[in-house]
Structure formats: structure tokens, C-alpha cells
Design a protein around this motif. Sequence first.
Motif, mmCIF file in Angstrom:
data_model
loop_
_atom_site.group_PDB
_atom_site.id
_atom_site.type_symbol
_atom_site.label_atom_id
_atom_site.label_comp_id
_atom_site.label_asym_id
_atom_site.label_seq_id
_atom_site.Cartn_x
_atom_site.Cartn_y
_atom_site.Cartn_z
ATOM 1 N N ARG A 83 0.885 -1.169 0.000
ATOM 2 C CA ARG A 83 0.000 0.000 0.000
ATOM 3 C C ARG A 83 0.918 1.212 0.000
ATOM 4 O O ARG A 83 1.659 1.456 0.948
ATOM 5 C CB ARG A 83 -0.890 -0.046 1.242
ATOM 6 N N SER A 132 -7.369 8.051 5.468
ATOM 7 C CA SER A 132 -8.734 7.531 5.548
ATOM 8 C C SER A 132 -9.330 7.260 4.171
ATOM 9 O O SER A 132 -10.062 6.291 3.977
ATOM 10 C CB SER A 132 -9.617 8.510 6.326
ATOM 11 N N ARG A 133 -9.026 8.118 3.189
ATOM 12 C CA ARG A 133 -9.590 7.914 1.851
ATOM 13 C C ARG A 133 -9.042 6.652 1.206
ATOM 14 O O ARG A 133 -9.782 5.871 0.604
ATOM 15 C CB ARG A 133 -9.283 9.127 0.969
ATOM 16 N N VAL A 134 -7.741 6.465 1.333
ATOM 17 C CA VAL A 134 -7.114 5.271 0.759
ATOM 18 C C VAL A 134 -7.644 4.020 1.449
ATOM 19 O O VAL A 134 -7.954 3.013 0.802
ATOM 20 C CB VAL A 134 -5.589 5.356 0.888
ATOM 21 N N SER A 143 -10.533 3.638 2.987
ATOM 22 C CA SER A 143 -11.932 3.422 2.593
ATOM 23 C C SER A 143 -12.016 2.791 1.214
ATOM 24 O O SER A 143 -12.856 1.904 0.967
ATOM 25 C CB SER A 143 -12.693 4.751 2.609
ATOM 26 N N ARG A 144 -11.145 3.221 0.301
ATOM 27 C CA ARG A 144 -11.137 2.648 -1.045
ATOM 28 C C ARG A 144 -10.738 1.175 -1.002
ATOM 29 O O ARG A 144 -11.352 0.338 -1.672
ATOM 30 C CB ARG A 144 -10.158 3.431 -1.924
ATOM 31 N N ASP A 145 -9.721 0.859 -0.187
ATOM 32 C CA ASP A 145 -9.293 -0.538 -0.070
ATOM 33 C C ASP A 145 -10.409 -1.412 0.490
ATOM 34 O O ASP A 145 -10.647 -2.524 0.013
ATOM 35 C CB ASP A 145 -8.057 -0.638 0.827
ATOM 36 N N ARG A 146 -11.100 -0.913 1.531
ATOM 37 C CA ARG A 146 -12.188 -1.695 2.138
ATOM 38 C C ARG A 146 -13.319 -1.906 1.141
ATOM 39 O O ARG A 146 -13.946 -2.969 1.126
ATOM 40 C CB ARG A 146 -12.694 -0.994 3.393
ATOM 41 N N ALA A 147 -13.592 -0.898 0.320
ATOM 42 C CA ALA A 147 -14.652 -1.024 -0.682
ATOM 43 C C ALA A 147 -14.295 -2.074 -1.732
ATOM 44 O O ALA A 147 -15.186 -2.658 -2.364
ATOM 45 C CB ALA A 147 -14.901 0.330 -1.347
ATOM 46 N N GLN A 148 -13.000 -2.331 -1.910
ATOM 47 C CA GLN A 148 -12.544 -3.331 -2.872
ATOM 48 C C GLN A 148 -12.372 -4.711 -2.240
ATOM 49 O O GLN A 148 -11.805 -5.615 -2.852
ATOM 50 C CB GLN A 148 -11.219 -2.872 -3.495
ATOM 51 N N THR A 184 -2.122 -4.288 2.128
ATOM 52 C CA THR A 184 -3.537 -4.641 2.209
ATOM 53 C C THR A 184 -3.634 -6.159 2.078
ATOM 54 O O THR A 184 -2.842 -6.790 1.373
ATOM 55 C CB THR A 184 -4.394 -3.983 1.094
#
Length: 231
Positions: free
Chosen positions: A41, A46-48, A50-55, A84
Motif C-alpha cells: 500500500r 482515511s480515503r485510501v 476506505s477505497r481498499d475496504r470497498a474493494q 492490504t
Amino acid sequence: MARWWRAAAAGGLKTAALSSPPPPVRPPPSSSYHTIQAIPRECSGSRVASRDRAQGRIPTVVFAQGLLEKDPGARSPSRKYLLTTERKQIKSILSSVRLPFFCSTTFGLQIRAGSGSSTLLESGKVLPVKVHRDEETGKILNLVLVWADEGSKLKVDVPVAFKGEEVCPGLKKEHIPSKIEVDVSNLDIGDRIFMRDVEFHPSMELLSKNDAIPICKVMSTKSESAEPAVV
């Protein structure tokens, strides 16, 4: 009955050598779950995350536990990586090696160049030290690992599980029932059962002395066709 033992003396946590780990409390999970797959990673935030969790991935960090030493001179090279991991794989591991045993079990870790890549950047054994979850949903938010190289010494929280409780003579003498059964099979409408009618082991003592209040009473419902109700 279960207790948690933080492997500690008065001065701090007990040091456990990983060269001869204790036997697992339960059979280990399938070998396909032993090696955690991760990819780098590049940045945090927080944005990064959140994007990882969404994937379907879990933001993860791995480092040498010596990085936590208060004395900078005692700190070992960190080998710190921002990673990740796959949520599906971590959930599969947790379904086999549940908390708190998960955080006292070592796993293999393979860091690859990217998702599906065959290029191996780093590998070794790791010990999970923290699993951050959402307080409301229980969803895994972050995972913290430390390198657990062969022969290294780590500070570990070790759970203690008791066995033989069902045959322990001392526990049998306690006569602590899991429940108290009250037989209502012969009660008719209007019948009731008071505390004095309940049978229990002579070593037990009732704290409630009020015999005027029934613990059970059979009452008829308004509808004639309805069955009597036990309250």
C-alpha cells in the motif's frame, strides 16, 4: 469457565521464544489458510483505507516488534510495510482460529508486487497483534502484524483454556446448576407455584423469602377456544 491470562509477571509481559511455540488449543486451520497474501500500500489515510475496504481488502501494517521499544537504541530494524490483505482470506482464518487464539498464532506472510502477481517482494512468519473492528457492525477495519522470525522473542498475550471441567471433583461439589426447572405438567387453571415449592440442592440458599408472590400461575385467556397461559 474460561479465563484470560496476560502472560505477565509483576514487571511486564512474559517473553516467549517462537523457536518452540506451545501446542495449539484447537486443530490448526487448513494449510491453505496459513499463509497470508498481501500487496503493498503506497500511502495511508482515511480515503485510501476506505477505497481498499470497498474493494474487499483490509488495510494492514507489519513491522518488527522491536520498533515499539521505548529506548531508541534498543529498537531493531523496523521492516515496516504498509499492506492490504484480502478480507475473504482473513475472515476464513478467523473462522478457524478464533479470537483470542488468532493473536497467539503465527502465520506465513507473502508480500507480492500486486494482486495476482507472481513477484514475491518479502516473506516470513508474522504474529497478529491487533484486529481493529467497527464497534457497531463488527467489520474488520485494520490489521496489525509483527514479524515473528524463527528464534526471535516476542511479547505475546496467551489465552489459557481449561479442560476437564465436567469431571473436576471441586466443581462438582459446588452444585451450581445451569438452570432450575419447574414442573407445570399437572397445573390446572388457577393453580400456581410458589418459591417454597421449588426443589433445589440443599447446599443452595434462596435469597428471596417472599412466599406470597407466585413464580408461576396458570390463567385462562379471554377466548374460550384459546389454550391456558402460564405466566
